[in-house]
Design an enzyme around this catalytic site. Structure first.
Site, PDB file in Angstrom:
ATOM      1  N   ASP A  66      65.641  25.327   3.591  1.00 42.11           N
ATOM      2  CA  ASP A  66      66.058  23.917   3.576  1.00 42.11           C
ATOM      3  C   ASP A  66      65.190  22.969   4.398  1.00 42.11           C
ATOM      4  O   ASP A  66      65.669  21.907   4.806  1.00 42.11           O
ATOM      5  CB  ASP A  66      67.498  23.792   4.099  1.00 42.11           C
ATOM      6  CG  ASP A  66      68.508  24.565   3.284  1.00 42.11           C
ATOM      7  OD1 ASP A  66      68.156  25.020   2.171  1.00 42.11           O
ATOM      8  OD2 ASP A  66      69.652  24.720   3.737  1.00 42.11           O
TER       9      ASP A  66
ATOM     10  N   LEU B 282      52.485  22.258   0.098  1.00 43.71           N
ATOM     11  CA  LEU B 282      53.781  21.727  -0.371  1.00 43.71           C
ATOM     12  C   LEU B 282      54.880  22.803  -0.332  1.00 43.71           C
ATOM     13  O   LEU B 282      55.329  23.298  -1.374  1.00 43.71           O
ATOM     14  CB  LEU B 282      53.628  21.151  -1.774  1.00 43.71           C
ATOM     15  CG  LEU B 282      52.666  19.966  -1.904  1.00 43.71           C
ATOM     16  CD1 LEU B 282      52.541  19.530  -3.363  1.00 43.71           C
ATOM     17  CD2 LEU B 282      53.086  18.797  -1.048  1.00 43.71           C
ATOM     18  N   ARG B 283      55.310  23.108   0.885  1.00 40.38           N
ATOM     19  CA  ARG B 283      56.145  24.285   1.151  1.00 40.38           C
ATOM     20  C   ARG B 283      57.256  24.531   0.126  1.00 40.38           C
ATOM     21  O   ARG B 283      57.393  25.628  -0.405  1.00 40.38           O
ATOM     22  CB  ARG B 283      56.768  24.181   2.542  1.00 40.38           C
ATOM     23  CG  ARG B 283      57.610  25.406   2.909  1.00 40.38           C
ATOM     24  CD  ARG B 283      58.242  25.294   4.279  1.00 40.38           C
ATOM     25  NE  ARG B 283      57.284  25.092   5.328  1.00 40.38           N
ATOM     26  CZ  ARG B 283      56.514  26.051   5.879  1.00 40.38           C
ATOM     27  NH1 ARG B 283      56.611  27.286   5.436  1.00 40.38           N
ATOM     28  NH2 ARG B 283      55.660  25.767   6.841  1.00 40.38           N
TER      29      ARG B 283
ATOM     30  N   ASN C   6      66.695  29.569  -5.251  1.00 39.26           N
ATOM     31  CA  ASN C   6      67.745  28.640  -5.640  1.00 39.26           C
ATOM     32  C   ASN C   6      67.538  27.293  -4.985  1.00 39.26           C
ATOM     33  O   ASN C   6      66.836  27.167  -3.978  1.00 39.26           O
ATOM     34  CB  ASN C   6      69.111  29.202  -5.243  1.00 39.26           C
ATOM     35  CG  ASN C   6      69.291  29.243  -3.738  1.00 39.26           C
ATOM     36  OD1 ASN C   6      69.676  28.255  -3.114  1.00 39.26           O
ATOM     37  ND2 ASN C   6      68.994  30.393  -3.128  1.00 39.26           N
TER      38      ASN C   6
ATOM     39  N   GLU D  63      70.166  23.749  -4.331  1.00 37.06           N
ATOM     40  CA  GLU D  63      71.488  23.187  -4.530  1.00 37.06           C
ATOM     41  C   GLU D  63      71.409  21.664  -4.568  1.00 37.06           C
ATOM     42  O   GLU D  63      71.543  21.050  -5.615  1.00 37.06           O
ATOM     43  CB  GLU D  63      72.387  23.671  -3.385  1.00 37.06           C
ATOM     44  CG  GLU D  63      73.862  23.458  -3.595  1.00 37.06           C
ATOM     45  CD  GLU D  63      74.664  24.180  -2.529  1.00 37.06           C
ATOM     46  OE1 GLU D  63      75.823  24.520  -2.800  1.00 37.06           O
ATOM     47  OE2 GLU D  63      74.145  24.409  -1.410  1.00 37.06           O
TER      48      GLU D  63
ATOM     49  N   GLU E 182      69.256  15.648  -1.855  1.00 38.81           N
ATOM     50  CA  GLU E 182      68.583  15.711  -0.554  1.00 38.81           C
ATOM     51  C   GLU E 182      67.081  15.943  -0.729  1.00 38.81           C
ATOM     52  O   GLU E 182      66.290  15.534   0.127  1.00 38.81           O
ATOM     53  CB  GLU E 182      69.222  16.793   0.320  1.00 38.81           C
ATOM     54  CG  GLU E 182      70.575  16.375   0.853  1.00 38.81           C
ATOM     55  CD  GLU E 182      71.226  17.400   1.749  1.00 38.81           C
ATOM     56  OE1 GLU E 182      71.584  17.065   2.892  1.00 38.81           O
ATOM     57  OE2 GLU E 182      71.393  18.564   1.307  1.00 38.81           O
TER      58      GLU E 182
END
Length: 622
Positions: free
Chosen positions: A453, A505-506, A528, A530, A534
């Protein structure tokens, strides 16, 4: 001086020397590295744990920052890697060799009394060397949408290349032959078409293997073949076919010997007409015969309403992302509009509800100090609080209450400085130079434990800093707090390939045009993502920061990411054009997109409001 005094002095000197020796042997916590007014640490503090290592990389790849949050990250992190959802094919490295499959749709009823759609890696072919046992699978190279998988064992090597959208796996072996084991007895097709080719139908699926001139296909059993490779020609490609027609097989033969060696994405923002043009290019090595170039598979977001390719598209595969349509070309382009956005909502003018608005503003101002970090411990919640407070400041600014705006901005600065300063008990930034990863502690949602994230977390901080910089450019100067913000930007938005301090571009999947959240590629159905919203917030943060600081390249990068991901979200999260969702799927949108699955749920709770909300928050003008 008495003998007793001498003895006491000697004991004291020895005590001092012993203490000094002990001090030299006990490690001292390293001081944080200053960066402008902020600071970061080079190692975790106290009992905090480091990010995981990525040991399953070749020596050359160990010199580069580990590619996290990618469709293939499982390969670098796991001793038993999960299946890799290449699209339309899947591959999986196992001790015996390489599994290769063409996933098909399954609709699964859930405890939520709805349906999720899966395309599992199931009933694969197994490709293995005959002359040696394959070694542990390692990531041997990664480009913008292709990878090399090494299964070297000492001097022996089996090297496989796969690329997004490409229905082939290209293999090279250092010596000997290759064995193909089918999941069940197969029927050989089109035997007279080309002596180099083995085409088989296994159940409802068709596969083909393409050997060099002189290859001999030896049938061991109805489910096992050996490709006897001629000396000096240790190569083979394997493909899944969309059907069993002879014409389709002929098409695949023409492109089977163009082995992909490099993939590149390039973007250009045309400011005059506010469009983003993205170019996808694949370089190949022709193993034999004429140069027919590669056969690329285009996703719906790439081919839908794309006049530059619509007359060139051929057969298609049914995939978890909808129809993957084939294009015989080494490159293609997409072109999307950038419609722009304003940083904040405009003022409310003459309205009978102005008094009500003033009351609500006063209430929010009174609770702002508490609401800036009202839940959770980590920087994820801190970032959300920063942006929430700044969005409140926008309202006061637009309504003309600049004193209250300044109070909110000062509150935001103070809280951001705590996290970025390097000495707060709330948390700190740490840079792992060996992995090329920047983390913010304390850990939550496996942001450190699985490198999850980063674009979500850092997007909030970057966006907040850009909003502050709109009002106070000096705060965002590089020798003040801008240096720390640019450290976070570098973690998620480095565009130079091959660096050791950050990967390209991680979180970005250049071919699928959206991000992945899990850092290490955990899961049976691939990576994945979600919260698509964000992701958008992260790219908005780059656009704003680039604009405010005069960094046009960063601004244009943000526009490329923002405009492309909007297209992917429209297709793969909301299916607004009706090209992706299976008829069995009854929900209006997807909340969790996987490499081989989509579903309507969250990671933490089965609550429809949160299932919907995770792809709406943060609600902003972007």
């Amino acid at each position: 001086m008495t003998l007793t005094t001498v003895r006491r002095l000697a004991r004291g000197l020895w005590g001092v020397l012993a203490g000094l020796a002990l001090a030299l042997t006990v490690p001292v916590a390293a001081q944080p590295v200053k960066l402008g007014a902020g600071a970061y640490h080079l190692s975790p503090q106290g009992a905090d744990k480091s990010v995981p290592r990525a040991p399953y990389r070749t020596e050359a790849m160990l010199k580069r920052a580990a590619p996290t949050s990618q469709w293939y990250s499982t390969l670098a992190f796991s001793p038993k890697p999960e299946a890799i959802f290449v699209q339309p094919i899947t591959v999986k490295a196992v001790p015996a060799g390489l599994e290769f499959a063409l996933p098909t749709k399954e609709a699964v009823s859930t405890r939520r009394q709805d349906v999720e759609i899966i395309y599992p890696h199931r009933d694969p072919l197994l490709i293995s060397p005959v002359a040696f046992e394959p070694g542990k699978a390692k990531l041997a190279n990664f480009d913008d949408w292709s990878i090399d998988i090494s299964m070297a064992n000492g001097a022996d090597e089996m090297l496989t290349t796969v690329a997004r959208g490409n229905p082939y796996a290209s293999l090279r072996v250092s010596r000997g032959d290759l064995r193909l084991r089918l999941p069940a007895a197969g029927e050989r097709l089109h035997i007279g078409l080309d002596a180099r080719v083995l085409a088989v139908r296994v159940g409802s699926k068709t596969y083909a293997a393409f050997g060099p001139t002189g290859v001999a296909w030896e049938a061991v059993s109805p489910s096992e073949w050996i490709a006897r490779l001629p000396a000096g020609k240790g190569y083979l490609s394997v493909a899944a076919l969309p059907d069993d027609k002879a014409d389709t097989l002929s098409l695949f033969v023409r492109h089977a010997y163009a082995f992909i060696t490099q993939t590149r994405v390039a973007w250009r923002y045309d400011e005059a007409d506010s469009h983003v043009e993205t170019t996808f290019s694949a370089s190949t090595q022709v193993m034999e015969g004429p140069d027919q170039g590669p056969l690329l598979g285009l996703y719906p977001h790439q081919w839908f309403r794309n006049a530059s390719v619509e007359t060139q598209l051929g057969a298609s595969f049914d995939t978890v992302r909808g129809k993957l349509r084939l294009l015989a070309a080494p490159s293609f382009k997409t072109r999307y509009p950038f419609k722009g956005f304003v940083p904040h909502w405009p003022a409310v003018g003459a309205s009978p509800r102005l008094a009500e608005l003033k009351t609500v503003m006063d209430q929010d101002l009174g609770t702002a100090g508490r609401d800036i970090h009202r839940q959770g411990r980590s920087a994820y919640w801190a970032g959300k609080g920063l942006l929430r407070t700044l969005k409140l400041a926008d309202v006061f600014e637009q309504q003309g209450d600049l004193a209250s705006r300044d109070r909110l901005i000062d509150m935001t600065k103070k809280r951001a400085e705590e996290w970025l300063g390097g000495s707060s008990s709330r948390g700190y930034v740490q840079r792992d130079e060996a992995m090329g990863v920047v983390s913010i502690y304390p850990d939550e949602f496996f942001a450190v434990a699985e490198i999850n994230d980063h674009h979500f977390w850092y997007g909030y901080f970057i966006r907040s800093a850009a909003e502050i910089a709109l009002r106070d450019p000096s705060w965002a100067a590089r020798d003040q707090w801008g240096g720390m913000i640019e450290l976070l930007i570098a973690d998620i938005a480095t565009t130079e390939r091959g660096r050791s301090d950050a990967p390209f571009l991680r979180n970005w999947d250049a071919y699928e045009a959206h991000t992945w959240a899990n850092g290490i590629g955990v899961g049976e159905f691939g990576n994945n993502n979600e919260s698509s919203s964000e992701s958008i917030n992260a790219w908005v943060s780059l656009i704003l920061w680039g604009e405010v600081t005069g960094n046009r390249a960063l601004r244009d990068l943000g526009i490329y990411l923002y405009s492309n991901e909007i297209q992917a979200i429209n297709h793969y999260w909301f299916d607004i054009h009706g090209l992706v969702f299976a008829p069995e799927y009854k929900n209006a949108e997807v909340s969790l997109v996987f490499g081989g699955m989509y579903r309507h749920d969250t990671w933490w709770i089965d609550d429809p409001r949160q299932i919907k909300g995770i792809n709406l928050l943060p609600v902003t003008t972007a």
